[in-house]
Design an enzyme around this catalytic site. Structure first.
Site, PDB file in Angstrom:
ATOM      1  N   LYS A 105       2.150 -27.731  23.638  1.00 17.58           N
ATOM      2  CA  LYS A 105       2.806 -28.556  22.609  1.00 17.58           C
ATOM      3  C   LYS A 105       1.816 -29.514  21.958  1.00 17.58           C
ATOM      4  CE  LYS A 105       7.198 -28.521  25.089  1.00 17.58           C
ATOM      5  NZ  LYS A 105       8.144 -27.706  24.349  1.00 17.58           N
ATOM      6  N   CYS A 107      17.427 -26.118  25.415  1.00 18.49           N
ATOM      7  CA  CYS A 107      17.267 -26.348  26.872  1.00 18.49           C
ATOM      8  C   CYS A 107      17.792 -27.720  27.275  1.00 18.49           C
ATOM      9  CB  CYS A 107      15.815 -26.185  27.320  1.00 18.49           C
ATOM     10  SG  CYS A 107      15.218 -24.527  27.139  1.00 18.49           S
ATOM     11  N   GLN A 158       7.179 -34.168  25.307  1.00 22.86           N
ATOM     12  CA  GLN A 158       7.301 -34.455  23.875  1.00 22.86           C
ATOM     13  C   GLN A 158       6.549 -35.714  23.444  1.00 22.86           C
ATOM     14  OE1 GLN A 158       8.580 -32.472  21.638  1.00 22.86           O
ATOM     15  NE2 GLN A 158       9.525 -31.006  23.009  1.00 22.86           N
ATOM     16  N   ASP A 216       8.599 -37.484  32.084  1.00 18.88           N
ATOM     17  CA  ASP A 216       8.427 -36.188  31.434  1.00 18.88           C
ATOM     18  C   ASP A 216       7.789 -36.456  30.066  1.00 18.88           C
ATOM     19  OD1 ASP A 216       8.690 -33.968  29.847  1.00 18.88           O
ATOM     20  OD2 ASP A 216      10.763 -33.540  30.365  1.00 18.88           O
ATOM     21  N   HIS A 221      15.763 -32.558  29.307  1.00 17.54           N
ATOM     22  CA  HIS A 221      15.541 -31.114  29.182  1.00 17.54           C
ATOM     23  C   HIS A 221      15.891 -30.480  30.538  1.00 17.54           C
ATOM     24  CE1 HIS A 221      13.010 -27.462  28.925  1.00 17.54           C
ATOM     25  NE2 HIS A 221      12.980 -27.652  27.625  1.00 17.54           N
TER      26      HIS A 221
HETATM   27  N1  PMP Z   1      10.654 -31.534  28.799  1.00 16.74           N
HETATM   28  C1  PMP Z   1      10.836 -31.653  27.487  1.00 16.74           C
HETATM   29  C2  PMP Z   1      11.336 -32.953  26.936  1.00 16.74           C
HETATM   30  C3  PMP Z   1      10.558 -30.581  26.647  1.00 16.74           C
HETATM   31  O1  PMP Z   1      10.749 -30.683  25.342  1.00 16.74           O
HETATM   32  C4  PMP Z   1      10.092 -29.374  27.204  1.00 16.74           C
HETATM   33  C5  PMP Z   1       9.785 -28.148  26.338  1.00 16.74           C
HETATM   34  N2  PMP Z   1      10.697 -27.902  25.328  1.00 16.74           N
HETATM   35  C6  PMP Z   1       9.912 -29.311  28.581  1.00 16.74           C
HETATM   36  C7  PMP Z   1      10.205 -30.404  29.353  1.00 16.74           C
HETATM   37  C8  PMP Z   1       9.426 -28.059  29.257  1.00 16.74           C
HETATM   38  O2  PMP Z   1       8.154 -27.734  28.810  1.00 16.74           O
HETATM   39  P1  PMP Z   1       7.512 -26.313  29.220  1.00 16.74           P
HETATM   40  O3  PMP Z   1       8.465 -25.276  28.745  1.00 16.74           O
HETATM   41  O4  PMP Z   1       6.218 -26.308  28.492  1.00 16.74           O
HETATM   42  O5  PMP Z   1       7.379 -26.350  30.691  1.00 16.74           O
END
Ligand code: PMP
Length: 415
Positions: free
Chosen positions: A225, A365, A202, A199, A122
């Site tokens: 999430k 993203c 997910q 990270d 991401h």
């Molecule tokens: N890493 C991953 C794998 C994600 O899916 C996301 C959110 N889509 C993020 C980081 C970023 O999370 P946040 O927008 O809550 O900071």
């Protein structure tokens, strides 16, 4: 026995309608819905206990402080964090990763060093490392994604070298659903003395996470999430690493002594929590992990595997659909990105919305992955959570068939 009908009753939003149809919420990888227990915890805090924490001697401040720290303890236990002070509250995964980039990397990464990420990251776990490399003169290296949508660990020992300072890797891809086994990365990193950031944006909502068993140095996650409100997340840091880290943000709450000339830092974790914290959302996040624990992370995972299996089988009924992600269900979470020949993903999303079905469309993203590895401008993505049902998957499939018929005919008419 996992009873999804009972679970659904805990989520007030699931009884609403969209365009006159029952809401089918399949955008869980973007954010989850909230159970009443989480909403109640948040309302109760603001209704009865709200005050600023840590400094006050009055009753409300003491209550707020106790509830905030009890929340930290409960969330730490959920991830098997050895001591509550090793769990820092942040706004979300993005802020947690930036904290590491600012507080740790700026002091430990130098010109000529290497940072390793994977091709499925991401932007949150890519862009901060691009910046660290730009500022320090370090090099960013990539672990490749294979045609079967898993990561290529075959030459990890060549990718990670004595110059590698950090491997920053996702535990589950938000685009492909791929579950990344962290152990080979940990082993390779230990061989060269590199640290590992995981990270967990997910993975934390969907499977049991044990940071000590994983042995990672940093673990980042987002509350929103995993049933909690937006605006609260966290970062676990291994003790030795945390104790050696300089602060991220500077100001109130994070200091011990301040003169006009200089300041000394408060104990952990406050050294990393400058300013008034997000007390209500931390308390609500602790209600969320309590709710998840009550249902059982293994049961939640099994429920999502069943939904994903059903959805993948039924998507095969639509010839024009290509799905991305591993075929082996043990290697993927409940996220299905797909592409429908001749129909732009945004059109799919718009038609589905008219049917009350919420999915996400775009690059999620993860622009480099979508554009230069999947080679599509965007994908449509359905993502499941603990309250979704097989009937909702069927509703998705019927709506996709309708979309295909509509756009297929439109193309035929134009031809
Ligand atoms: N890493 C991953 C794998 C994600 O899916 C996301 C959110 N889509 C993020 C980081 C970023 O999370 P946040 O927008 O809550 O900071």
């Amino acid at each position: 026995m996992y009873d999804v009908a009972t679970v659904r009753k805990d989520f007030p939003i699931l009884s609403r309608q969209v365009h006159g149809k029952p809401l089918v919420y399949l955008d869980n990888a973007a954010t989850s819905q909230k159970p009443q227990a989480v909403i109640d915890a948040w309302v109760d805090y603001y209704t009865r206990h709200n005050a600023n924490v840590h400094r006050g001697v009055h009753t409300l401040s003491v209550e707020a402080t106790e509830a905030y720290e009890a929340a930290r303890e409960k969330i730490a236990r959920f991830f098997n964090v050895p001591a509550p002070e090793q769990l820092l509250f942040t706004r979300n995964t993005t802020e947690a990763i930036n904290l590491v980039a600012m507080a740790w990397a700026s002091a430990n990464v130098k010109a000529g060093d290497e940072i390793v990420v994977s091709e499925v990251e991401h932007h949150s776990n890519l862009v901060p490392w691009q910046r660290v490399c730009e500022v320090t003169g370090a090099t960013l290296k990539l672990i490749k994604v294979k045609p079967d949508y898993t990561l290529d660990f075959s030459d990890l020992d060549r990718t990670l070298t004595a110059r590698t300072k950090l491997v920053a890797i996702t535990q589950q891809s938000n685009v492909l659903g791929t579950i990344v086994p962290v152990k080979p990365v940990m082993d390779a990193a230990r061989r060269v003395g590199a640290l590992v950031l995981v990270d967990g944006a997910q993975s934390a909502p969907h499977s049991k996470v044990d940071v000590q068993a994983m042995d990672c140095d940093f673990f980042a996650f987002s509350g929103h999430k995993m049933l909690a409100p937006m605006g609260i997340g966290g970062l676990y840091v291994k003790r030795g690493v945390l104790e050696a880290m300089e602060p991220f943000l500077r100001g109130g709450e994070m200091v011990l002594e301040v003169t006009y000339e200089r300041a000394t830092w408060a104990d952990l974790p406050y050294k990393f929590e400058a300013g008034t914290p997000n007390v209500a959302d931390a308390i609500a996040l602790s209600a969320a992990v309590e709710y998840l624990s009550r249902l059982g992370m293994d049961e939640i995972r099994q429920h999502e595997v069943a939904l994903t299996k059903h959805a993948l089988e039924r998507m095969r009924e639509i010839e024009e659909i290509t799905t991305f992600g591993p075929t082996d269900l043990s290697l993927r979470g409940g996220v299905i990105s797909f592409y429908m020949a001749d129909v732009h993903p945004h059109d799919i999303g718009t038609v589905l919305d008219r049917e009350g079905i919420a999915i996400r469309t775009g690059h999620h993203c993860a622009m480099p992955l979508v554009r230069s590895r999947l080679n599509v401008p965007a994908t449509a993505r359905a993502s499941f959570y603990l309250y979704n049902t097989e009937a909702e998957v069927d509703a998705l499939i019927e709506a996709l068939k309708k979309t295909q018929r509509y756009f297929g005919n439109a193309h035929a008419r134009r031809a």
